[in-house]
Write an enzyme that holds these catalytic residues in place. Structure first.
Site, PDB file in Angstrom:
ATOM      1  N   ASN A  11       0.873  -1.181   0.000  1.00 49.06           N
ATOM      2  CA  ASN A  11       0.000   0.000   0.000  1.00 49.06           C
ATOM      3  C   ASN A  11       0.905   1.223   0.000  1.00 49.06           C
ATOM      4  O   ASN A  11       1.527   1.532   1.003  1.00 49.06           O
ATOM      5  CB  ASN A  11      -0.882  -0.041   1.254  1.00 49.06           C
ATOM      6  CG  ASN A  11      -1.720   1.212   1.420  1.00 49.06           C
ATOM      7  OD1 ASN A  11      -1.782   2.050   0.517  1.00 49.06           O
ATOM      8  ND2 ASN A  11      -2.360   1.352   2.575  1.00 49.06           N
ATOM      9  N   TRP A  12       0.961   1.880  -1.146  1.00 51.24           N
ATOM     10  CA  TRP A  12       1.866   3.034  -1.269  1.00 51.24           C
ATOM     11  C   TRP A  12       1.309   4.284  -0.595  1.00 51.24           C
ATOM     12  O   TRP A  12       2.004   5.296  -0.509  1.00 51.24           O
ATOM     13  CB  TRP A  12       2.160   3.307  -2.750  1.00 51.24           C
ATOM     14  CG  TRP A  12       3.204   2.391  -3.347  1.00 51.24           C
ATOM     15  CD1 TRP A  12       3.668   1.209  -2.803  1.00 51.24           C
ATOM     16  CD2 TRP A  12       3.927   2.581  -4.570  1.00 51.24           C
ATOM     17  NE1 TRP A  12       4.631   0.667  -3.613  1.00 51.24           N
ATOM     18  CE2 TRP A  12       4.816   1.479  -4.712  1.00 51.24           C
ATOM     19  CE3 TRP A  12       3.913   3.561  -5.560  1.00 51.24           C
ATOM     20  CZ2 TRP A  12       5.674   1.353  -5.812  1.00 51.24           C
ATOM     21  CZ3 TRP A  12       4.765   3.431  -6.650  1.00 51.24           C
ATOM     22  CH2 TRP A  12       5.640   2.340  -6.769  1.00 51.24           C
ATOM     23  N   LYS A  13       0.036   4.248  -0.199  1.00 52.12           N
ATOM     24  CA  LYS A  13      -0.607   5.410   0.439  1.00 52.12           C
ATOM     25  C   LYS A  13      -0.403   6.648  -0.444  1.00 52.12           C
ATOM     26  O   LYS A  13      -0.410   6.530  -1.665  1.00 52.12           O
ATOM     27  CB  LYS A  13      -0.068   5.583   1.859  1.00 52.12           C
ATOM     28  CG  LYS A  13      -0.157   4.271   2.662  1.00 52.12           C
ATOM     29  CD  LYS A  13       0.113   4.427   4.121  1.00 52.12           C
ATOM     30  CE  LYS A  13      -0.039   3.075   4.822  1.00 52.12           C
ATOM     31  NZ  LYS A  13       0.128   3.129   6.260  1.00 52.12           N
ATOM     32  N   HIS A  95      -9.352   1.244   5.191  1.00 51.99           N
ATOM     33  CA  HIS A  95      -8.064   1.389   5.881  1.00 51.99           C
ATOM     34  C   HIS A  95      -8.257   2.329   7.070  1.00 51.99           C
ATOM     35  O   HIS A  95      -9.035   3.287   6.992  1.00 51.99           O
ATOM     36  CB  HIS A  95      -7.015   1.945   4.908  1.00 51.99           C
ATOM     37  CG  HIS A  95      -5.625   1.869   5.466  1.00 51.99           C
ATOM     38  ND1 HIS A  95      -5.165   2.759   6.406  1.00 51.99           N
ATOM     39  CD2 HIS A  95      -4.619   0.981   5.253  1.00 51.99           C
ATOM     40  CE1 HIS A  95      -3.916   2.424   6.727  1.00 51.99           C
ATOM     41  NE2 HIS A  95      -3.570   1.357   6.046  1.00 51.99           N
ATOM     42  N   GLU A  97      -6.560   4.666   8.117  1.00 55.32           N
ATOM     43  CA  GLU A  97      -6.292   6.082   7.810  1.00 55.32           C
ATOM     44  C   GLU A  97      -7.505   6.724   7.152  1.00 55.32           C
ATOM     45  O   GLU A  97      -7.777   7.910   7.362  1.00 55.32           O
ATOM     46  CB  GLU A  97      -5.034   6.184   6.927  1.00 55.32           C
ATOM     47  CG  GLU A  97      -3.773   5.902   7.751  1.00 55.32           C
ATOM     48  CD  GLU A  97      -2.601   5.330   6.969  1.00 55.32           C
ATOM     49  OE1 GLU A  97      -2.622   5.347   5.724  1.00 55.32           O
ATOM     50  OE2 GLU A  97      -1.656   4.853   7.629  1.00 55.32           O
ATOM     51  N   GLU A 165      -4.977  -4.949  10.661  1.00 55.97           N
ATOM     52  CA  GLU A 165      -3.955  -3.926  10.852  1.00 55.97           C
ATOM     53  C   GLU A 165      -4.211  -3.193  12.167  1.00 55.97           C
ATOM     54  O   GLU A 165      -5.023  -2.253  12.201  1.00 55.97           O
ATOM     55  CB  GLU A 165      -3.980  -2.914   9.703  1.00 55.97           C
ATOM     56  CG  GLU A 165      -3.689  -3.510   8.347  1.00 55.97           C
ATOM     57  CD  GLU A 165      -3.123  -2.485   7.376  1.00 55.97           C
ATOM     58  OE1 GLU A 165      -2.118  -2.783   6.745  1.00 55.97           O
ATOM     59  OE2 GLU A 165      -3.680  -1.368   7.284  1.00 55.97           O
ATOM     60  N   GLY A 171       2.982   2.148  10.784  1.00 56.05           N
ATOM     61  CA  GLY A 171       3.954   3.221  10.624  1.00 56.05           C
ATOM     62  C   GLY A 171       4.679   3.585  11.901  1.00 56.05           C
ATOM     63  O   GLY A 171       5.339   4.628  11.980  1.00 56.05           O
ATOM     64  N   SER A 211       3.881  -2.310  10.225  1.00 56.97           N
ATOM     65  CA  SER A 211       5.337  -2.354  10.409  1.00 56.97           C
ATOM     66  C   SER A 211       5.966  -3.686   9.995  1.00 56.97           C
ATOM     67  O   SER A 211       6.920  -4.148  10.619  1.00 56.97           O
ATOM     68  CB  SER A 211       5.707  -1.994  11.853  1.00 56.97           C
ATOM     69  OG  SER A 211       5.280  -0.677  12.157  1.00 56.97           O
ATOM     70  N   GLY A 232       3.056  -1.172   4.200  1.00 56.34           N
ATOM     71  CA  GLY A 232       3.064   0.246   3.857  1.00 56.34           C
ATOM     72  C   GLY A 232       4.467   0.697   3.497  1.00 56.34           C
ATOM     73  O   GLY A 232       4.960   0.470   2.386  1.00 56.34           O
ATOM     74  N   GLY A 233       5.150   1.323   4.445  1.00 57.85           N
ATOM     75  CA  GLY A 233       6.458   1.941   4.214  1.00 57.85           C
ATOM     76  C   GLY A 233       7.452   1.055   3.487  1.00 57.85           C
ATOM     77  O   GLY A 233       8.147   1.503   2.569  1.00 57.85           O
TER      78      GLY A 233
HETATM   79  P1  13P Z   1       3.365   0.271   7.595  1.00 60.42           P
HETATM   80  O1  13P Z   1       3.838  -1.014   6.957  1.00 60.42           O
HETATM   81  O2  13P Z   1       4.076   1.484   7.088  1.00 60.42           O
HETATM   82  O3  13P Z   1       3.304   0.167   9.079  1.00 60.42           O
HETATM   83  O4  13P Z   1       1.838   0.466   7.090  1.00 60.42           O
HETATM   84  C1  13P Z   1       0.947  -0.576   7.198  1.00 60.42           C
HETATM   85  C2  13P Z   1      -0.280  -0.217   6.470  1.00 60.42           C
HETATM   86  O5  13P Z   1      -1.023   0.657   6.876  1.00 60.42           O
HETATM   87  C3  13P Z   1      -0.572  -0.922   5.209  1.00 60.42           C
HETATM   88  O6  13P Z   1      -1.861  -0.654   4.762  1.00 60.42           O
END
Ligand code: 13P
Length: 252
Positions: A11-13, A95, A97, A165, A171, A211, A232-233
């Protein structure tokens, strides 16, 4: 449980402009014939370009959200049909977020999921507790409520993926323990089986997110009822994402 094909999703957000497609080129070269599904969900602006790069190759693409209608007067929104038209085969919905930044409720996620499935997409529905909810020992209750509200009745193992999640692990560098992940994943599987029947419950893929990195992926993939990860990251650079993909080999 190998009837569930493993799925590793990035997920590149709100990250990525055109030059980041080089990361995808690198991943395509490094993983030409994976045994599992590899999915990247870039920002909508990159979806068409990424999809034409990956078409007929080893990486699937997806959106990060969609509207609950297919078209209409909704400035700034994107429909499931549009994502599919741009080459997506998946969409992430609910998600944390989006739930936090845009006030999305379980009902919103449910209606979006129905629209996305109608547009031919598979949905990755996200659930997860906040730190306060975990500390109050409410985790399973919260997860049960989110699943009951967000997952539509028409979900099947072919069109549904659930991502667990924990909000406090996203993050932050804090990863849920293997026991915590196992407990919640077993619980999600049981809830899905109870509600949608054993066939659907057993064939739905469950991802862990929060993470995930090269250093912890293999042990997470070894936990019962973990069928992959939503990253994510560490999905933004091929050099970080590739070893996470490779960790699935050990688990498959
Ligand atoms: P991180 O891997 O950056 O913690 O993010 C997880 C995430 O929200 C994937 O959707």
């Amino acid at each position: 449980m190998d009837f569930r094909k493993k799925l590793i999703a990035g997920n590149w957000k709100m990250n990525g402009t055109g030059e980041m497609l080089d990361e995808v080129r690198e991943l395509l070269d490094a993983h030409p014939k994976p045994k599992y599904d590899i999915l990247i969900c870039p920002p909508a602006t990159l979806l068409a370009a990424m999809s034409s790069l990956t078409a007929e190759r080893s990486i699937l693409t997806g959106g990060q959200d969609c509207h609950h209608e297919q078209a209409g007067a909704h400035t700034g929104d994107i429909s499931g049909q549009m994502l599919a038209d741009a080459g997506a085969s998946f969409v992430i919905l609910g998600h944390s977020e989006r739930r936090a930044d845009h006030g999305e409720t379980d009902d919103n996620v449910n209606v979006k999921a129905r629209a996305a499935i109608a547009a031919g997409l598979k949905v990755v529905i996200c659930v997860g507790e906040t730190l306060a909810e975990r500390e109050a020992a409410n985790t399973l209750e919260i997860i049960a409520g989110q699943l009951a509200g967000s997952v539509p009745d028409l979900a099947t193992g072919a069109n549904l993926v659930v991502a667990y999640e924990p909000v406090w692990a996203i993050g932050t560098g804090k990863v849920a323990t293997l026991e915590q992940i196992g407990e919640v994943h077993d619980f999600i599987r049981m809830q899905l089986e109870k509600r949608l029947g054993a066939g659907v419950g057993r064939s739905t893929r469950l991802l862990y997110g929060g993470s995930v990195k090269a250093g912890n992926a293999a042990e997470i993939f070894g936990v019962s009822n973990v069928d992959g990860a939503l990253v994510g990251g560490a999905s933004l650079k091929a050099a970080d994402f590739s070893p996470i993909i490779n960790a699935l080999d050990a688990a498959s």
